[in-house]
Design a protein around this motif. Structure first.
Motif, PDB file in Angstrom:
ATOM      1  N   GLU A  94       0.852  -1.189   0.000  1.00 30.40           N
ATOM      2  CA  GLU A  94       0.000   0.000   0.000  1.00 30.40           C
ATOM      3  C   GLU A  94       0.885   1.236   0.000  1.00 30.40           C
ATOM      4  O   GLU A  94       1.806   1.368   0.815  1.00 30.40           O
ATOM      5  CB  GLU A  94      -0.919   0.031   1.218  1.00 30.40           C
ATOM      6  CG  GLU A  94      -1.863   1.229   1.228  1.00 30.40           C
ATOM      7  CD  GLU A  94      -2.795   1.217   2.420  1.00 30.40           C
ATOM      8  OE1 GLU A  94      -3.965   1.600   2.268  1.00 30.40           O
ATOM      9  OE2 GLU A  94      -2.331   0.814   3.516  1.00 30.40           O
ATOM     10  N   ARG A  95       0.605   2.140  -0.942  1.00 30.92           N
ATOM     11  CA  ARG A  95       1.356   3.388  -1.029  1.00 30.92           C
ATOM     12  C   ARG A  95       0.397   4.507  -1.422  1.00 30.92           C
ATOM     13  O   ARG A  95      -0.358   4.366  -2.393  1.00 30.92           O
ATOM     14  CB  ARG A  95       2.472   3.277  -2.063  1.00 30.92           C
ATOM     15  CG  ARG A  95       3.383   4.502  -2.103  1.00 30.92           C
ATOM     16  CD  ARG A  95       4.439   4.348  -3.176  1.00 30.92           C
ATOM     17  NE  ARG A  95       5.383   5.449  -3.167  1.00 30.92           N
ATOM     18  CZ  ARG A  95       6.266   5.707  -4.110  1.00 30.92           C
ATOM     19  NH1 ARG A  95       6.350   4.897  -5.160  1.00 30.92           N
ATOM     20  NH2 ARG A  95       7.082   6.738  -4.022  1.00 30.92           N
ATOM     21  N   ASN A  96       0.405   5.577  -0.641  1.00 35.58           N
ATOM     22  CA  ASN A  96      -0.473   6.724  -0.891  1.00 35.58           C
ATOM     23  C   ASN A  96      -1.940   6.306  -1.000  1.00 35.58           C
ATOM     24  O   ASN A  96      -2.684   6.799  -1.850  1.00 35.58           O
ATOM     25  CB  ASN A  96      -0.041   7.452  -2.173  1.00 35.58           C
ATOM     26  CG  ASN A  96       1.365   8.003  -2.088  1.00 35.58           C
ATOM     27  OD1 ASN A  96       1.827   8.388  -1.010  1.00 35.58           O
ATOM     28  ND2 ASN A  96       2.069   8.038  -3.214  1.00 35.58           N
ATOM     29  N   GLY A  97      -2.327   5.366  -0.132  1.00 33.26           N
ATOM     30  CA  GLY A  97      -3.712   4.936  -0.075  1.00 33.26           C
ATOM     31  C   GLY A  97      -4.137   3.958  -1.156  1.00 33.26           C
ATOM     32  O   GLY A  97      -5.304   3.542  -1.194  1.00 33.26           O
ATOM     33  N   GLU A  98      -3.219   3.551  -2.033  1.00 32.65           N
ATOM     34  CA  GLU A  98      -3.549   2.606  -3.101  1.00 32.65           C
ATOM     35  C   GLU A  98      -2.773   1.304  -2.917  1.00 32.65           C
ATOM     36  O   GLU A  98      -1.607   1.320  -2.532  1.00 32.65           O
ATOM     37  CB  GLU A  98      -3.214   3.200  -4.469  1.00 32.65           C
ATOM     38  CG  GLU A  98      -4.050   4.416  -4.841  1.00 32.65           C
ATOM     39  CD  GLU A  98      -3.743   4.883  -6.256  1.00 32.65           C
ATOM     40  OE1 GLU A  98      -2.862   4.283  -6.914  1.00 32.65           O
ATOM     41  OE2 GLU A  98      -4.391   5.856  -6.711  1.00 32.65           O
ATOM     42  N   GLN A  99      -3.453   0.176  -3.224  1.00 31.99           N
ATOM     43  CA  GLN A  99      -2.814  -1.126  -3.123  1.00 31.99           C
ATOM     44  C   GLN A  99      -2.264  -1.559  -4.488  1.00 31.99           C
ATOM     45  O   GLN A  99      -2.862  -1.278  -5.523  1.00 31.99           O
ATOM     46  CB  GLN A  99      -3.807  -2.168  -2.603  1.00 31.99           C
ATOM     47  CG  GLN A  99      -4.206  -1.955  -1.158  1.00 31.99           C
ATOM     48  CD  GLN A  99      -5.022  -3.107  -0.604  1.00 31.99           C
ATOM     49  OE1 GLN A  99      -5.133  -4.176  -1.225  1.00 31.99           O
ATOM     50  NE2 GLN A  99      -5.587  -2.899   0.577  1.00 31.99           N
ATOM     51  N   HIS A 100      -1.117  -2.248  -4.443  1.00 31.89           N
ATOM     52  CA  HIS A 100      -0.482  -2.735  -5.669  1.00 31.89           C
ATOM     53  C   HIS A 100       0.026  -4.153  -5.418  1.00 31.89           C
ATOM     54  O   HIS A 100       0.363  -4.512  -4.284  1.00 31.89           O
ATOM     55  CB  HIS A 100       0.682  -1.827  -6.070  1.00 31.89           C
ATOM     56  CG  HIS A 100       0.293  -0.397  -6.268  1.00 31.89           C
ATOM     57  ND1 HIS A 100      -0.221   0.083  -7.449  1.00 31.89           N
ATOM     58  CD2 HIS A 100       0.330   0.667  -5.415  1.00 31.89           C
ATOM     59  CE1 HIS A 100      -0.479   1.375  -7.334  1.00 31.89           C
ATOM     60  NE2 HIS A 100      -0.147   1.755  -6.108  1.00 31.89           N
ATOM     61  N   GLN A 101       0.097  -4.945  -6.486  1.00 28.82           N
ATOM     62  CA  GLN A 101       0.569  -6.325  -6.365  1.00 28.82           C
ATOM     63  C   GLN A 101       1.864  -6.528  -7.144  1.00 28.82           C
ATOM     64  O   GLN A 101       2.022  -6.017  -8.259  1.00 28.82           O
ATOM     65  CB  GLN A 101      -0.494  -7.309  -6.858  1.00 28.82           C
ATOM     66  CG  GLN A 101      -1.643  -7.514  -5.866  1.00 28.82           C
ATOM     67  CD  GLN A 101      -2.376  -8.804  -6.146  1.00 28.82           C
ATOM     68  OE1 GLN A 101      -2.733  -9.104  -7.277  1.00 28.82           O
ATOM     69  NE2 GLN A 101      -2.619  -9.576  -5.098  1.00 28.82           N
TER      70      GLN A 101
END
Length: 322
Positions: free
Chosen positions: A44-51
């Motif tokens: 999670e970075r800046n409120g967004e999730q990434h895979q």
């Protein structure tokens, strides 16, 4: 992609701070494959999730890995759909985790197409040709580590475990491939970086749209035709018998040929090269079956599958390249 080195979310939480990926939220082991420890990593970075995909390399060394990861970066920069390696704050693509080399790459969209139709095979053929052309100016060199020299090293390791008829086939085919590799036609084949393991589970699709090739950790410099043969031997067959599906073969090789035309030497070498592709994976599966390594979630593949394919390639000529 099994799990030989267990890793917890707690292990990764501090380690990942050197990457521009934010906070580690979830880590899940990937069970398919048999070479490295692989995990799906959610951040999670800046409120967004990434895979992403985190890989710990069990056999490849810190010295060997730049070839693979920089090849992926090279291809991605030239428009080939492959995962992009993520560098840490020092610009490093390979960083130690639990004392072993590790890397993070972007996760591709979609899912593997395990029941491919001609449209999927055509997409794979076109992208494979594009990948070969894009790799022509790649500066690093490394041989295919599962090529002829490895076949000679590994054959004596498995012969004591297999019955006489299989041993005869294995020794005879290695002898055949020795002669093929020494012939003038083989010397005329186009050579460059290849994937060398482009099976159905190493390609992602979103419907009929190919979203990328991944798992480049068997890549090396070898004949482009060997890469095509390995791919056809998986994408274009009946899985129960190893018999080639002519419609899928035609779709894959015609799409490849439209991007990077096959040469006359490649046309001549096609049938022996399909046998070489089958031999390579029969031998590696024999080795993994009879000389297994311990790993969580590891189930060795059936060696009989590629034995059937090899016998079929010897008995029945494949559709021609053009």
């Amino acid at each position: 992609m099994a799990v030989f080195t267990p890793v917890s979310l707690e292990d990764v939480t501090q380690w990942i701070t050197q990457f521009p990926l934010g906070q580690a939220l979830e880590l899940k082991g990937i069970s398919s494959g048999i070479e490295n420890s692989n995990f799906f990593l959610t951040t999670e970075r800046n409120g967004e999730q990434h895979q992403y995909v985190l890989t710990i390399f069990e056999n490849l060394s810190f010295e060997q890995l730049p070839f693979y990861l920089n090849l992926m970066r090279h291809l991605a920069e030239r428009g080939v759909a492959v995962p992009a390696p993520v560098a840490n704050d020092k610009g490093e693509l390979i960083v130690a985790l639990h004392g072993k080399p590790a890397a993070i790459v972007t996760k591709l969209e979609g899912q593997s197409q395990m029941s491919p139709q001609p449209v999927h095979c055509a997409a794979v053929g076109a992208m494979l040709a594009k990948m070969h052309l894009a790799g022509q100016d790649y500066a690093l060199k490394q041989p295919n580590l599962r090529g002829l020299a490895w076949w000679h090293e590994t054959t004596p390791e498995v012969l004591p475990f297999i019955p006489e008829d299989k041993a005869h086939l294995l020794k005879a085919e290695v002898h055949f491939q020795d002669a093929f590799a020494a012939c003038d036609v083989h010397k005329q084949l186009q050579v460059g970086p290849i994937h060398a393991d482009l099976f159905r589970n190493n390609v992602m699709f979103d419907g009929e749209r190919l979203t990328g090739f991944f798992d480049f950790y068997f890549a090396g410099c070898d004949t482009w035709l060997f890469d095509v043969a390995v791919t056809v031997n998986d994408w274009c067959i009946d899985l129960d018998t190893g018999v080639l599906d002519t419609a899928r073969v035609r779709a894959l090789v015609d799409a490849y040929h439209a991007v990077r035309p096959f040469t006359a030497a490649e046309h001549t070498a096609w049938q022996p090269m399909l046998r070489a592709g089958a031999l390579r994976f029969w031998l590696s599966r024999l080795y993994d079956f009879y000389r297994p390594r311990e790993a969580e979630m590891l189930t060795p593949h059936d060696p009989g599958h590629f034995e059937r394919i090899l016998r079929e390639r010897i008995a029945t000529p494949a559709p021609e390249l053009f």
